[in-house]
Design an enzyme around this catalytic site. Structure first.
Site, PDB file in Angstrom:
ATOM      1  N   GLY A  25     -20.992 -11.051  -3.410  1.00 35.15           N
ATOM      2  CA  GLY A  25     -21.116 -10.355  -2.126  1.00 35.15           C
ATOM      3  C   GLY A  25     -21.552  -8.923  -2.348  1.00 35.15           C
ATOM      4  O   GLY A  25     -22.343  -8.639  -3.247  1.00 35.15           O
ATOM      5  N   SER A  26     -21.006  -8.023  -1.540  1.00 33.14           N
ATOM      6  CA  SER A  26     -21.410  -6.620  -1.606  1.00 33.14           C
ATOM      7  C   SER A  26     -21.241  -6.063  -3.031  1.00 33.14           C
ATOM      8  O   SER A  26     -22.204  -5.631  -3.662  1.00 33.14           O
ATOM      9  CB  SER A  26     -20.577  -5.816  -0.600  1.00 33.14           C
ATOM     10  N   ARG A  47     -18.332 -20.550  -4.687  1.00 34.69           N
ATOM     11  CA  ARG A  47     -18.097 -21.895  -4.153  1.00 34.69           C
ATOM     12  C   ARG A  47     -19.369 -22.711  -4.294  1.00 34.69           C
ATOM     13  O   ARG A  47     -20.439 -22.287  -3.834  1.00 34.69           O
ATOM     14  CB  ARG A  47     -17.696 -21.813  -2.674  1.00 34.69           C
ATOM     15  N   ASP A  82     -10.598  -9.306  -0.616  1.00 30.01           N
ATOM     16  CA  ASP A  82      -9.198  -9.105  -1.016  1.00 30.01           C
ATOM     17  C   ASP A  82      -8.284 -10.229  -0.535  1.00 30.01           C
ATOM     18  O   ASP A  82      -7.420 -10.694  -1.279  1.00 30.01           O
ATOM     19  CB  ASP A  82      -8.700  -7.758  -0.491  1.00 30.01           C
ATOM     20  N   HIS A 106     -10.537  -3.198  -6.565  1.00 29.47           N
ATOM     21  CA  HIS A 106      -9.560  -2.604  -5.645  1.00 29.47           C
ATOM     22  C   HIS A 106      -8.207  -3.181  -6.037  1.00 29.47           C
ATOM     23  O   HIS A 106      -8.106  -4.373  -6.348  1.00 29.47           O
ATOM     24  CB  HIS A 106      -9.931  -2.948  -4.202  1.00 29.47           C
TER      25      HIS A 106
END
Ligand code: NAD
Ligand code: MG
Ligand code: MG
Ligand code: MG
Ligand code: MG
EC number: 1.1.1.86
Length: 336
Positions: A25-26, A47, A82, A106
């Protein structure tokens, strides 16, 4: 304060390792592409058959499911959202081997105990202080965004050096890599986005817009003053702090800032910022968000829908159509 730069990277502590990036993703796209361009063997966990697995394959990466990617790699980056990380951790935990590294961008899940890593692995963090597309763009321009680095668990004795090499591979040592802890990164990141960057700013912008519109001014004029021009001010702050802003704005604006700013954002705001910080530190916020996510996120989605219906959105959308220089891609289009 210790800020590591390119000269501090004495050797490549990740030499010979296969790096798995879980989630494309990002952050995942930026990490995977920067690390590959820095010479590493990078594979993707995603996935099977999903849209991001296809995007990663199209970018020339080998893609496996999360467990298989973990088994094949020695260094595993957890870069799915997250709230998804605890479920992905369940899929990979039996495939982590002695001395492997599990890296986060994070600290939320580890810090608040939603993920409990086994003792025989390194657990580290490299958190770029910017969205993923900028992590990639800066790297491509021969620069890099500043990163935070933290070590939660050091089974190999090399966790800190490996994380620094990883940050270097992202380009982070150009601007500097600041040493921190999972607790400090998690709590300051949540506070920043809630009190100032997203929560505080969005609310400030909407109240300013509403105040002008309710007083009978045109919504378009209110939009330009309270949202559009914010970027010009933030750019000055970013480039040179408060001093540069005061250098470039008019004396009238500076005088108005000094006399009216403290009437708007007064000590009562700071007192409520401390309340928000307390909820972050004692886990109240993390528990509420995890419970909301587990219950299907209906409350979250309803709040988002309501926010998107604010008149500043339709006003801005029409005005931005005429601003040909603005990036028009949404998140899904960026990924393609
Ligand atoms: P993201 O929302 O872009 O999603 C990452 C990827 O995870 C998706 O593209 C997809 O490949 C996969 N994914 C999504 N939902 C899934 C699901 N239900 N099951 C399995 N896989 C799924 O995530 P992101 O914003 O890159 O965040 C990743 C990590 O980086 C988080 O820990 C986040 O806090 C951290 N981080 C993000 C930013 C940022 O600006 N986005 C900045 C610093 C740190
Ligand atoms: Mg492995
Ligand atoms: Mg942040
Ligand atoms: Mg954050
Ligand atoms: Mg003005």
């Amino acid at each position: 304060m210790k800020l590591f730069t390119t000269e501090d990277v004495k050797r490549d502590a990740l030499e010979g390792q296969t790096l798995a990036v879980l989630g494309y993703g990002s952050q995942g796209r930026a990490h995977a592409n920067n690390l590959r361009d820095s010479g590493y063997n990078v594979i993707i966990g995603a996935r099977p058959g999903g849209p991001t697995a296809k995007a990663a394959e199209a970018a020339g990466f080998e893609v496996f499911d999360f467990a298989e990617a973990t088994a094949k790699a020695q260094h595993i980056s957890m870069l799915v959202p997250d709230m998804v990380q605890p479920a992905v951790f369940e899929q990979i935990k039996d495939h982590l081997q002695d001395g492997d590294t599990l890296l986060f961008a994070h600290g939320l899940n580890v810090h608040f105990g939603a993920i409990e890593p086994p003792k025989n692995i390194d657990v580290t963090m490299v958190a770029p202080k910017s969205p993923g597309d900028l992590v990639r763009r800066q790297y491509q321009e021969g620069r890099g965004v500043p990163c935070l680095r933290a070590v939660y668990q050091d089974a190999s004795g090399e966790a800190a050096e490996r994380a620094l090499s990883y940050a270097h591979g992202l380009g982070g040592t150009h601007a500097g890599v600041l040493d921190t802890t999972f607790a400090e990164e998690t709590e300051t990141d949540l506070f920043g986005e809630q009190a100032v960057l997203c929560g505080g700013t969005a609310q400030l912008v909407m109240h300013g817009f509403d105040t002008l519109v309710e007083a009978g001014y045109q919504p378009e004029a209110a939009y330009f003053e309270c949202l559009h021009e914010l970027k010009l001010i933030v750019d000055l702050l970013y480039e040179g702090g408060l001093d540069k802003m005061y250098e470039f704005i008019s004396d009238t604006a500076a005088y108005g800032d000094l006399v009216s700013g403290p009437r708007i954002i007064d000590d009562s705001v700071k007192a409520r910022m401390k309340d928000v910080l307390t909820d972050i530190q004692d886990g109240t916020f993390a528990k509420a968000w995890m419970d909301e996510y587990a219950a299907g996120s209906n409350g979250y989605q309803a709040m988002l829908t309501k926010r998107r219906a604010h008149p500043i959105e339709s006003t801005g959308s029409k005005l931005r159509d005429r601003m040909s220089w603005l990036a028009k891609k949404n998140k899904a289009q960026e990924a393609a």
